[in-house]
Design an enzyme around this catalytic site. Structure first.
Site, PDB file in Angstrom:
ATOM      1  N   ARG A  99       3.200  48.283 -26.012  1.00  0.00           N
ATOM      2  CA  ARG A  99       4.176  47.528 -26.833  1.00  0.00           C
ATOM      3  C   ARG A  99       5.534  48.156 -26.548  1.00  0.00           C
ATOM      4  O   ARG A  99       5.771  49.313 -26.895  1.00  0.00           O
ATOM      5  CB  ARG A  99       3.822  47.608 -28.317  1.00  0.00           C
ATOM      6  CG  ARG A  99       4.882  46.976 -29.202  1.00  0.00           C
ATOM      7  CD  ARG A  99       4.438  46.725 -30.629  1.00  0.00           C
ATOM      8  NE  ARG A  99       3.591  45.548 -30.706  1.00  0.00           N
ATOM      9  CZ  ARG A  99       3.401  44.831 -31.831  1.00  0.00           C
ATOM     10  NH1 ARG A  99       3.995  45.175 -32.945  1.00  0.00           N
ATOM     11  NH2 ARG A  99       2.624  43.768 -31.827  1.00  0.00           N
ATOM     12  N   HIS A 126       4.336  37.692 -26.165  1.00  0.00           N
ATOM     13  CA  HIS A 126       3.275  38.277 -26.993  1.00  0.00           C
ATOM     14  C   HIS A 126       1.986  37.487 -26.734  1.00  0.00           C
ATOM     15  O   HIS A 126       1.482  36.782 -27.601  1.00  0.00           O
ATOM     16  CB  HIS A 126       3.689  38.194 -28.464  1.00  0.00           C
ATOM     17  CG  HIS A 126       2.896  39.078 -29.373  1.00  0.00           C
ATOM     18  ND1 HIS A 126       1.971  39.995 -28.931  1.00  0.00           N
ATOM     19  CD2 HIS A 126       2.885  39.174 -30.741  1.00  0.00           C
ATOM     20  CE1 HIS A 126       1.449  40.620 -29.970  1.00  0.00           C
ATOM     21  NE2 HIS A 126       1.974  40.142 -31.077  1.00  0.00           N
ATOM     22  N   GLN A 129      -1.213  37.454 -29.097  1.00  0.00           N
ATOM     23  CA  GLN A 129      -1.088  36.673 -30.328  1.00  0.00           C
ATOM     24  C   GLN A 129      -1.537  35.228 -30.116  1.00  0.00           C
ATOM     25  O   GLN A 129      -2.225  34.639 -30.943  1.00  0.00           O
ATOM     26  CB  GLN A 129       0.378  36.701 -30.802  1.00  0.00           C
ATOM     27  CG  GLN A 129       0.611  35.926 -32.076  1.00  0.00           C
ATOM     28  CD  GLN A 129      -0.120  36.538 -33.259  1.00  0.00           C
ATOM     29  OE1 GLN A 129       0.017  37.712 -33.526  1.00  0.00           O
ATOM     30  NE2 GLN A 129      -0.910  35.744 -33.961  1.00  0.00           N
ATOM     31  N   ASP A 211       7.922  32.333 -37.153  1.00  0.00           N
ATOM     32  CA  ASP A 211       7.934  33.801 -37.070  1.00  0.00           C
ATOM     33  C   ASP A 211       9.243  34.253 -37.714  1.00  0.00           C
ATOM     34  O   ASP A 211      10.120  33.425 -38.008  1.00  0.00           O
ATOM     35  CB  ASP A 211       7.838  34.213 -35.575  1.00  0.00           C
ATOM     36  CG  ASP A 211       7.687  35.714 -35.364  1.00  0.00           C
ATOM     37  OD1 ASP A 211       7.435  36.444 -36.345  1.00  0.00           O
ATOM     38  OD2 ASP A 211       7.827  36.167 -34.205  1.00  0.00           O
ATOM     39  N   CYS A 251       2.283  34.591 -37.106  1.00  0.00           N
ATOM     40  CA  CYS A 251       1.706  35.790 -36.479  1.00  0.00           C
ATOM     41  C   CYS A 251       1.702  36.984 -37.421  1.00  0.00           C
ATOM     42  O   CYS A 251       0.910  37.899 -37.241  1.00  0.00           O
ATOM     43  CB  CYS A 251       2.455  36.116 -35.190  1.00  0.00           C
ATOM     44  SG  CYS A 251       4.195  36.509 -35.453  1.00  0.00           S
ATOM     45  N   ARG A 279      -7.158  38.235 -34.274  1.00  0.00           N
ATOM     46  CA  ARG A 279      -6.589  39.170 -33.301  1.00  0.00           C
ATOM     47  C   ARG A 279      -7.693  40.096 -32.797  1.00  0.00           C
ATOM     48  O   ARG A 279      -7.779  40.396 -31.610  1.00  0.00           O
ATOM     49  CB  ARG A 279      -5.456  39.998 -33.939  1.00  0.00           C
ATOM     50  CG  ARG A 279      -4.219  39.207 -34.322  1.00  0.00           C
ATOM     51  CD  ARG A 279      -3.509  38.633 -33.120  1.00  0.00           C
ATOM     52  NE  ARG A 279      -3.214  39.635 -32.112  1.00  0.00           N
ATOM     53  CZ  ARG A 279      -2.151  40.442 -32.146  1.00  0.00           C
ATOM     54  NH1 ARG A 279      -1.265  40.332 -33.105  1.00  0.00           N
ATOM     55  NH2 ARG A 279      -1.944  41.327 -31.183  1.00  0.00           N
TER      56      ARG A 279
END
Ligand code: CP
Ligand code: NVA
Length: 292
Positions: A99, A126, A129, A211, A251, A279
């Protein structure tokens, strides 16, 4: 299959479907030792709840192990080059989740890594996700092909991966976003329609998603964003414009009262908790296919 999972478009539809189908078949098995003896390293430059814990639990449930390596505890944080870190760590571990602030760090790491590198979020994308989001939709509603997905708000890393997914999985993505925050090259994305009208995007859609307005790394622009995105909040009345079968996804983490109305996560159309749990399952599918 490509060695690294840096973006969705590194993989074909068939390969991604294989990941999702592995995820589904593992979902009801608490323990399976497919990855016995395997070790996953997690290198995170930014905060995380879901990504970190889901990878750690996934490895444990698959019979392997994971270790969280904070950048500040690695020599990387004191200036050891990415290239050297990638060569050394990948000679010891079976896979790495990164990340990072910059997507370029992931590209550089992957170039020098013998082991698979998984993008656990960058400033660009991402992809993990979106695997969970598609799994969530497929489980309840079936194939996502041909559906209308409405993204409301910032064209950010999560939205970028949605835009890639729209082409691969053949759904239509409507991005409702103030002009200032749309990508410069809008026609680089197939199956993606940009509009500044949130109502147009959401009308008759099958999935509505959003988001935060201020992603990690965008804090300097916080005030502008709060001003320009204020007409892009997803609330119950907006969801009424979608199909009667719509599901709402986020998310997470979410800011209640900003990109969503205060109680939206508990609306009967919301599937955010199933999405968050997925996830874990989606990444188990990914780990088995990359490391197994
Ligand atoms: N959605 C997501 O990636 O959450 P975390 O930042 O908690 O990992
Ligand atoms: N767009 C958000 C996603 C967090 C999971 C961010 O990058 O901060």
């Amino acid at each position: 299959m490509n060695k690294h999972f840096l973006d969705l478009d590194n993989f074909s539809l068939q390969e991604l479907e294989e990941v999702l189908s592995t995820a589904s078949s593992l979902k009801n098995k608490q323990k399976d030792n497919i990855l016995e003896g395997k070790f996953l390293g997690l290198i995170f430059e930014k905060s995380s709840t879901r990504t970190r814990v889901s990878f750690e639990v996934a490895m444990t449930q698959l019979g392997g192990r994971a270790s969280f390596l904070s950048v500040n505890d690695l020599q990387l944080g004191r200036g050891e080059p990415v290239e050297d870190t990638a060569k050394v760590l990948s000679s010891m571990v079976d896979g790495l989740v990164l990340r990072t602030m910059s997507h370029d760090t992931q590209l550089e790491f992957a170039e020098h890594s013998e082991s698979p590198v998984i993008n656990g979020l960058s400033d660009r994308s991402h992809p993990c996700q979106i695997l969970a989001d598609i799994l969530t939709y497929q489980e309840e509603k079936g194939e996502i092909k041909g559906k209308k997905v409405a993204w409301c708000g910032d064209f950010n890393n999560v939205c970028f991966s949605y835009a890639q997914a729209a082409k691969i999985f053949d759904f239509e993505l409507w991005v409702a976003c103030p002009e200032k925050y749309m990508p410069r090259e809008k026609n680089q994305f197939d199956n993606v329609i940009f509009t500044d009208s949130i109502n147009e995007a959401v009308r008759d859609s099958d999935i509505v998603t959003t988001d935060v307005w201020v992603s990690m790394g965008d804090e300097e622009d916080e005030n502008n964003r709060r001003l320009l995105f204020q007409d892009y909040q997803v609330n119950e009345a907006l969801l009424d414009q979608a199909t009667s079968e719509v599901i709402f996804l986020h998310c997470l983490p979410a800011i209640r009262g900003e990109e969503i109305s205060s109680d939206l996560l508990n609306d009967p159309r919301s599937r955010v908790w199933a999405q968050a749990e997925n996830r874990l399952h989606a990444q188990k599918g990914l780990l088995v296919n990359l490391l197994g």
